[in-house]
Write a protein that holds these residues in place. Sequence first.
Motif, PDB file in Angstrom:
ATOM      1  N   LEU A 140       0.812  -1.218   0.000  1.00 27.41           N
ATOM      2  CA  LEU A 140       0.000   0.000   0.000  1.00 27.41           C
ATOM      3  C   LEU A 140       0.847   1.270   0.000  1.00 27.41           C
ATOM      4  N   PHE A 141       1.893   1.308   0.813  1.00 29.84           N
ATOM      5  CA  PHE A 141       2.612   2.561   1.035  1.00 29.84           C
ATOM      6  C   PHE A 141       3.969   2.621   0.320  1.00 29.84           C
ATOM      7  N   GLU A 142       4.763   1.587   0.482  1.00 29.55           N
ATOM      8  CA  GLU A 142       6.076   1.610  -0.177  1.00 29.55           C
ATOM      9  C   GLU A 142       5.934   1.578  -1.697  1.00 29.55           C
ATOM     10  N   SER A 143       4.994   0.765  -2.197  1.00 27.51           N
ATOM     11  CA  SER A 143       4.790   0.729  -3.648  1.00 27.51           C
ATOM     12  C   SER A 143       4.215   2.051  -4.158  1.00 27.51           C
ATOM     13  N   TRP A 144       3.364   2.682  -3.382  1.00 31.89           N
ATOM     14  CA  TRP A 144       2.801   3.994  -3.756  1.00 31.89           C
ATOM     15  C   TRP A 144       3.936   5.014  -3.889  1.00 31.89           C
ATOM     16  N   GLU A 145       4.854   4.958  -2.947  1.00 28.58           N
ATOM     17  CA  GLU A 145       5.965   5.917  -2.943  1.00 28.58           C
ATOM     18  C   GLU A 145       6.937   5.671  -4.087  1.00 28.58           C
ATOM     19  N   ILE A 146       7.232   4.413  -4.404  1.00 24.68           N
ATOM     20  CA  ILE A 146       8.265   4.092  -5.393  1.00 24.68           C
ATOM     21  C   ILE A 146       7.695   3.975  -6.808  1.00 24.68           C
ATOM     22  N   VAL A 147       6.523   3.334  -6.945  1.00 28.90           N
ATOM     23  CA  VAL A 147       5.942   3.071  -8.264  1.00 28.90           C
ATOM     24  C   VAL A 147       4.750   3.969  -8.557  1.00 28.90           C
ATOM     25  N   GLY A 148       3.876   4.109  -7.574  1.00 29.86           N
ATOM     26  CA  GLY A 148       2.646   4.866  -7.788  1.00 29.86           C
ATOM     27  C   GLY A 148       1.486   3.944  -8.143  1.00 29.86           C
ATOM     28  N   PRO A 149       0.253   4.355  -7.857  1.00 31.75           N
ATOM     29  CA  PRO A 149      -0.907   3.491  -8.106  1.00 31.75           C
ATOM     30  C   PRO A 149      -1.306   3.452  -9.577  1.00 31.75           C
TER      31      PRO A 149
END
Length: 401
Positions: free
Chosen positions: A288-297
């Motif tokens: 939810l959070f690390e992927s949002w920060e690195i990749v984005g939704p």
Amino acid sequence: MAGILAWFWNERFWLPHNVTWADLKNTDEATFPQAEDLYLACPLAFCIFMIRLVFERFIARPCAMGLKIQANGPQKAQPNAILEKVFTAITKHPDEKRLEGLSKQLDWDVRTIQRWFRQRRNQEKPSTLARFCESMWRFTFYLYIFTYGVRFLKKTAWLWNTKECWYNYPYQPLTVDIHYYYILELSFYLSLLFSQFTDIRRKDFLIMFLHHVATISLITFSYVNNMARVGTLVMCLHDAADVLIEAAKMANYAKCQILCNLLFAMFAILFISSRLGVYPVWILNTTLFESWEIVGPYPSWWVFNLLLILLQLLHSFWSYLIVKTACQTISKGKVKKCNLQPSLLFLQVSKDDRSDIESSSDEDDSPPPNHKLHSSSTTNGTNKNHGTNGYLTGPPYADEH
């Protein structure tokens, strides 16, 4: 059909912005997950099911016999043409009005007729031997796949730093270990999904069906859009507790009560700590959070996380059932019989809590007589420590009321 496939495999749904399927085609330098790889899981699921039949017949069954587990099933109901016709053609759960009508027609007590229907329903249930063989198969597979997952993951960077799941995403090469891990897990859960209709019918049939569908969807989603790294973490985390619960069931069927209690204690602690602690803090945090920060939704990112949250809801439901069983066991005072340490008192388990062998605390298992019974005589013949199968005891949670 071409239009439907183009809509289904829309790049803007499956992949991050500015990434296309052409970017993830296999090359001489790198191999990426391909959707067609998953077709292999269907024939492999059939092979796993056939291996299971051989395993249960030639390995699990002799082990059960060595542990003196009998093949006897629940007590059979006394043959009765009228009740059998009602059972097969009308209803397996007659209401009060129908019970009263049958009572007058047969000159039987209502409670005797209720017992007959309960015994007749249980008559179709598998024996303890069949349950042991099923649990031994699952235990063996879970132990193997969990051991494989741990040996593989301890050499990876993303086990120790979950942000590695998203660096350079989605251009992360597919290794042979990940491919094997995914295909084997997907094949196993496909086999469970279809064999659920032929296996022992549990009270939580729909919940387990939903669990299998969610698991298969998660495996498929994470493979297709190359979220395989975090997918391996999810699979390994879930397999750990499954090993212990199947081992506890086997100990229970073999009537090794102390071992059953100990294994269930370990399972309960591991399940609640991993599913309500490690899973949200470790897995959901990175998806939810690390992927949002690195990749984005992006669209499939939302679907993937919704499935993970659905899995968390199922974890909460099962944790509630575990705690409920523990509280009921304490309230019944059954822990005094097993001489366990105080911290393990709540873990007195006498049967598979997901078993649906019906029982009643106020009825015995003697076959219905050919004349009317009075409630006083029925009560006097009661064995309050036995279910209708005559050899299982357990917490109230496992009984059908």
